[in-house]
Design a protein around this motif. Structure first.
Motif, PDB file in Angstrom:
ATOM      1  N   ASP A  54     -48.765  -2.634  75.985  1.00 23.85           N
ATOM      2  CA  ASP A  54     -48.015  -3.134  74.980  1.00 23.85           C
ATOM      3  C   ASP A  54     -47.588  -4.620  75.638  1.00 23.85           C
ATOM      4  O   ASP A  54     -47.438  -4.274  76.692  1.00 23.85           O
ATOM      5  N   CYS A  55     -47.531  -5.753  74.492  1.00 28.08           N
ATOM      6  CA  CYS A  55     -46.053  -7.088  75.433  1.00 28.08           C
ATOM      7  C   CYS A  55     -45.337  -6.789  74.439  1.00 28.08           C
ATOM      8  O   CYS A  55     -45.951  -6.991  73.013  1.00 28.08           O
ATOM      9  N   LYS A 198     -44.959  -4.310  78.813  1.00 23.49           N
ATOM     10  CA  LYS A 198     -44.551  -5.740  79.201  1.00 23.49           C
ATOM     11  C   LYS A 198     -43.422  -5.849  77.864  1.00 23.49           C
ATOM     12  O   LYS A 198     -43.248  -6.307  77.067  1.00 23.49           O
ATOM     13  N   ILE A 199     -42.536  -6.911  78.715  1.00 21.53           N
ATOM     14  CA  ILE A 199     -41.726  -7.950  78.034  1.00 21.53           C
ATOM     15  C   ILE A 199     -41.336  -9.268  77.894  1.00 21.53           C
ATOM     16  O   ILE A 199     -41.853  -9.506  79.728  1.00 21.53           O
ATOM     17  N   ALA A 200     -41.890  -9.957  77.226  1.00 23.22           N
ATOM     18  CA  ALA A 200     -41.963 -11.540  77.786  1.00 23.22           C
ATOM     19  C   ALA A 200     -40.959 -11.732  76.762  1.00 23.22           C
ATOM     20  O   ALA A 200     -40.696 -12.015  75.826  1.00 23.22           O
ATOM     21  N   LEU A 238     -50.139 -14.196  80.346  1.00 18.67           N
ATOM     22  CA  LEU A 238     -49.781 -12.544  80.728  1.00 18.67           C
ATOM     23  C   LEU A 238     -49.755 -12.358  78.969  1.00 18.67           C
ATOM     24  O   LEU A 238     -50.707 -10.795  79.123  1.00 18.67           O
ATOM     25  N   LEU A 239     -49.662 -12.818  78.455  1.00 16.76           N
ATOM     26  CA  LEU A 239     -50.475 -12.223  76.522  1.00 16.76           C
ATOM     27  C   LEU A 239     -51.813 -12.599  76.309  1.00 16.76           C
ATOM     28  O   LEU A 239     -52.279 -11.714  75.849  1.00 16.76           O
ATOM     29  N   GLY A 246     -57.070  -4.802  75.716  1.00 18.33           N
ATOM     30  CA  GLY A 246     -57.499  -4.673  74.371  1.00 18.33           C
ATOM     31  C   GLY A 246     -55.789  -3.445  73.549  1.00 18.33           C
ATOM     32  O   GLY A 246     -56.638  -2.534  72.882  1.00 18.33           O
ATOM     33  N   ASN A 247     -54.952  -4.540  74.584  1.00 21.19           N
ATOM     34  CA  ASN A 247     -53.379  -3.716  74.155  1.00 21.19           C
ATOM     35  C   ASN A 247     -53.120  -4.656  73.034  1.00 21.19           C
ATOM     36  O   ASN A 247     -53.089  -5.811  72.387  1.00 21.19           O
TER      37      ASN A 247
END
Length: 342
Positions: A54-55, A198-200, A238-239, A246-247
């Motif tokens: 996930d992000c 992930k972190i955006a 990234l997104l 599928g996340n």
């Protein structure tokens, strides 16, 4: 759709006046849209509801100490000025009180003349364009003289101005904090990364819309104020990868939601590096294209923000969750508790 459809009873004592000593000590309400369920947790458990791949998307805007208290040079009458956004070199759009007293050519002094402003243009609803004069660097002068622009429902003084900033605040220019992010600590962010999430970051500078109530009965007649946003291409890529795998894209705060939905709407559901001004107004019914979950605070009755979360989770589920939050003595608004909507 009538604005009164988004009203609820809120005891005044539940409006959080000060931040908790520990950022992460707030409650967390977990709303599952598929199950229609509502659970009560503590904020650190937010990590349990995020999955590897996930992000988490955070708004890294940084709040200006944008509230200035001064006096008219001629009459010494008191003036309050809230800087909203820069319109030119040393020129800003500002919300001014008392607006009727500030005409073109009126000069206002702050800090015994350390900073002066001259009104150059009158706009509606208390807005003015002002030109500043000062010695040195403007942001340093503003940091010395300005106060944090806390919402009008907060009556207490803020002892530590950093508590109205997220721990990841970076891009200066906001008139208010993206308050859903205030709960995150460096430790929680590290736990999220360690789990493979992930972190955006994106930027949306919160503007006048935060301070303006909905003043029409028909929701569709409300005009949103524009706010500046920015998303770089690396983050957009990234997104897109997260979605393709599928996340879930999990937006922190309605500001992140509005930015992502603005971009996805313009790009047929995809993300692309872009910047500009958005006045997107999300209310039921709305088809979300960008986000899969969101983390947010509890919002004002009849506000555009409660309309946004009602569009995501259904008005009936949100109002039921808010009723439960009142019963369980949740803290509301900027310094209040949080919810995650899955």
């Amino acid at each position: 759709m009538n604005v009164n459809d988004f009203d609820f009873d809120l005891p005044e004592e539940l409006i959080a006046q000060t931040p908790l000593k520990d950022r992460a000590a707030s409650k967390l309400m977990v709303i599952d849209r598929d199950k229609g369920s509502v659970e009560n947790k503590q904020f650190p458990s937010v990590v349990d509801y995020l999955n590897p791949g996930d992000c988490l998307v955070l708004n890294n805007t940084k709040v200006l100490p944008a509230r200035l208290l001064g006096e008219k040079e001629e009459t010494k009458g008191k003036v309050e000025m809230l800087l909203l956004h820069q319109t030119g070199e040393d020129e800003w759009e500002a919300l001014v009180k008392p607006a009727k007293k500030i005409k073109v050519g009126t000069r206002v002094s702050f800090g015994d003349g350390l900073l002066t402003a001259e009104c150059t243009e009158i706009r509606d609803q208390g807005l003015r364009i002002v030109k500043f004069e000062y010695d040195g660097i403007f942001l340093e002068v503003l940091d010395q003289l300005g106060e944090m622009p806390l919402p009008p429902y907060i009556k207490e003084q803020l002892d530590d101005r950093d508590r109205y900033q997220t721990v990841y605040a970076k891009e200066v220019g906001s008139a208010a904090a993206p308050t859903a992010g205030l709960h995150f600590t460096d430790e929680i962010l590290e736990r999220i990364r360690a789990k493979g999430i992930k972190i955006a970051y994106l930027t949306l500078h919160v503007g006048l819309g935060t301070f303006r109530p909905v003043q029409v009965d028909d929701v569709e007649e409300h005009d949103m104020h524009s706010e500046f946003y920015q998303l770089d291409q690396e983050t957009a890529d990234l997104l897109n990868d997260v979605k393709q795998n599928g996340n879930s894209v999990v937006a922190v705060g309605t500001t992140s939601v509005r930015t992502l939905e603005t971009i996805a709407r313009d790009e047929q559901g995809k993300f692309k590096g872009s910047s500009g001004w958005t006045d997107i107004f999300i209310y039921p019914p709305y088809r979300f294209q960008a986000i899969d979950a969101m983390i947010t605070n509890f919002h004002l009755p009849k506000s555009t923000l409660i309309m946004l979360v009602s569009a995501f989770a259904s008005k009936e589920l949100i109002l039921r969750a808010y009723e439960e939050a009142v019963r369980d003595r949740y803290r509301f608004f900027s310094f209040g508790d949080a919810m995650i909507i899955l």
